[in-house]
Design an enzyme around this catalytic site. Structure first.
Site, PDB file in Angstrom:
ATOM      1  N   ASP A  22      37.537  47.685  44.832  1.00 44.77           N
ATOM      2  CA  ASP A  22      38.209  47.845  43.506  1.00 44.77           C
ATOM      3  C   ASP A  22      39.077  49.180  43.455  1.00 44.77           C
ATOM      4  O   ASP A  22      40.232  49.136  43.042  1.00 44.77           O
ATOM      5  CB  ASP A  22      37.301  47.923  42.358  1.00 44.77           C
ATOM      6  CG  ASP A  22      36.353  46.721  42.357  1.00 44.77           C
ATOM      7  OD1 ASP A  22      36.752  45.717  42.780  1.00 44.77           O
ATOM      8  OD2 ASP A  22      35.415  46.671  41.813  1.00 44.77           O
TER       9      ASP A  22
ATOM     10  N   LEU B  13      37.776  43.113  35.907  1.00 41.19           N
ATOM     11  CA  LEU B  13      39.004  43.539  36.239  1.00 41.19           C
ATOM     12  C   LEU B  13      39.218  44.860  36.521  1.00 41.19           C
ATOM     13  O   LEU B  13      40.102  45.668  36.771  1.00 41.19           O
ATOM     14  CB  LEU B  13      40.263  43.447  35.374  1.00 41.19           C
ATOM     15  CG  LEU B  13      40.512  41.818  34.901  1.00 41.19           C
ATOM     16  CD1 LEU B  13      41.209  41.554  33.803  1.00 41.19           C
ATOM     17  CD2 LEU B  13      40.621  40.854  36.021  1.00 41.19           C
TER      18      LEU B  13
END
Ligand code: GLA
Length: 363
Positions: free
Chosen positions: A152, A105
């Site tokens: 990201d 994540l």
């Protein structure tokens, strides 16, 4: 000057391993973040963390990076901003996080983006969001040698509540894609920790680069799956690079198809959305070979438990799956998946029910 910076993690809905070849990605920033509370001043960066025992003490220009630990990321961000001309003003304060590490994540990207925004604010140094994202991406390379793409860091900066971000990693053009209000983002962490430094990430990137040679300089997002297959066959490309290429070309097409579903008048067709996610997962498993049996199982269990769509998310080799689940059923689906997973593997999976959130900012 006292400041608080919040930088979220991200979950990617489609477009995996496409960013470093200038392709399309569709991530969302999530409501789990890294938070820095700090004061500007001095010529050192002094930070404590609620996650890691070792405090960080590095110069504000980043030249004395520690050999290991989270201080590498902090020093690398400082060094990249120094190269861009940021005055060497330091910081002191604490870092807290509710973003799981090693779950795919993007906790390291969130830390890099948070530190970058804090350092820019401390020195009154202006950079636009993509400038911050690129500096943070270079910091990831500098810190741990992982040749990751821009997704990201860009997602952490560009995210918007209840939206995904469609980013063209070639042109860096991006637009927001609204997420259906009745679908929740269910993230299930396999408990198999992933560290990109140790994974086959760099190898996959190299394999893909070899395969991209057959496109004769065309962007993979501009080439259709049939055309790519013909070019690969004509060039006598081997089985492995041909499959790497097929993944990237079909994945770019799936990003466009998922965007079309999400923005369709009347909302997405659940069957079509589910099929696109299933095809994406199969492509990562079979053609790009970055899934692991635990992620394959979680996807299967999520679909069996009535998730609308499910696939692995992030770089793979561990980490998490993402599922789109009817909001009122999300607790039930999460519980069913974790119980069955534990029964089959003996492992405990962590469930995170997330919302798409605003990108990083000073608060
Ligand atoms: C990691 C990298 C990203 C991207 C994904 C795979 O998260 O940091 O740049 O390549 O893997 O889509």
């Amino acid at each position: 000057m006292a400041m608080t910076v919040r930088a979220p993690g991200r979950v990617n809905l489609m477009g995996e391993h496409t960013d470093y070849s200038g392709g399309l990605v569709l991530p969302a920033a999530i409501d789990r973040s890294v938070r820095l509370e700090c004061d500007a001043g001095g010529d050192r960066i002094l930070l404590t963390s609620d996650r890691f025992d070792d405090p960080v003490d590095v110069s504000a220009t980043g030249e004395d990076a520690p050999p290991s630990g989270w201080g590498r990321y902090v020093a690398a961000v400082a060094a990249e901003l120094d190269l861009l001309g940021r005055p060497g003003v330091g910081l002191s304060g604490k870092v807290t996080s509710d973003l799981p590490d090693g779950a795919g994540l993007s906790s390291s990207a969130a830390l890099e983006v948070g530190v970058a925004l804090a350092l820019c604010a401390a020195a009154d140094f202006a950079l636009d969001p993509m400038g911050v994202a690129r500096a943070a991406q270079r910091a990831e390379h500098r810190a741990v040698g992982v040749p990751s793409g821009i997704m990201d860091q860009a997602a952490s900066l560009l995210g918007r509540a209840d939206h995904a971000v469609l980013l063209d990693c070639g042109s860096l053009e991006h637009r927001l894609v609204p997420l259906p209000a009745d679908l929740a983002l269910l993230i299930v962490d396999s408990g198999v920790s992933r560290r990109l430094e140790d994974s086959g990430y760099g190898r996959r990137r190299a394999e893909l680069e070899e395969a991209l040679g057959v496109l004769g300089g065309a962007a993979p997002s501009a080439v259709g799956p049939d055309e790519a297959a013909e070019l690969a066959a004509a060039a006598g490309l081997g089985d492995v690079p041909s499959r790497r290429l097929r993944h990237v070309v079909t994945e770019n097409a799936r990003v466009r198809a998922v965007e079309a579903e999400l923005t369709a008048p009347g909302g997405p067709d659940p069957g079509r959305l589910g099929r696109l996610f299933a095809e994406g997962h199969a492509s990562l498993r079979d053609d790009f070979e970055v899934s692991i049996p635990e992620l394959d199982l979680l996807v299967e269990l999520a679909v069996d438990s009535d998730a609308v769509a499910a696939r692995m998310t992030g770089g793979g080799f561990g980490g998490a799956i993402v599922a789109l689940v009817e909001r009122e059923r999300v607790a039930e689906v999460g519980a069913a998946v974790t119980a069955a997973y534990e029964g089959r593997t003996g492992r405990t999976a962590a469930v995170h029910v997330c919302r798409a959130a605003d990108g990083a900012c000073l608060t």
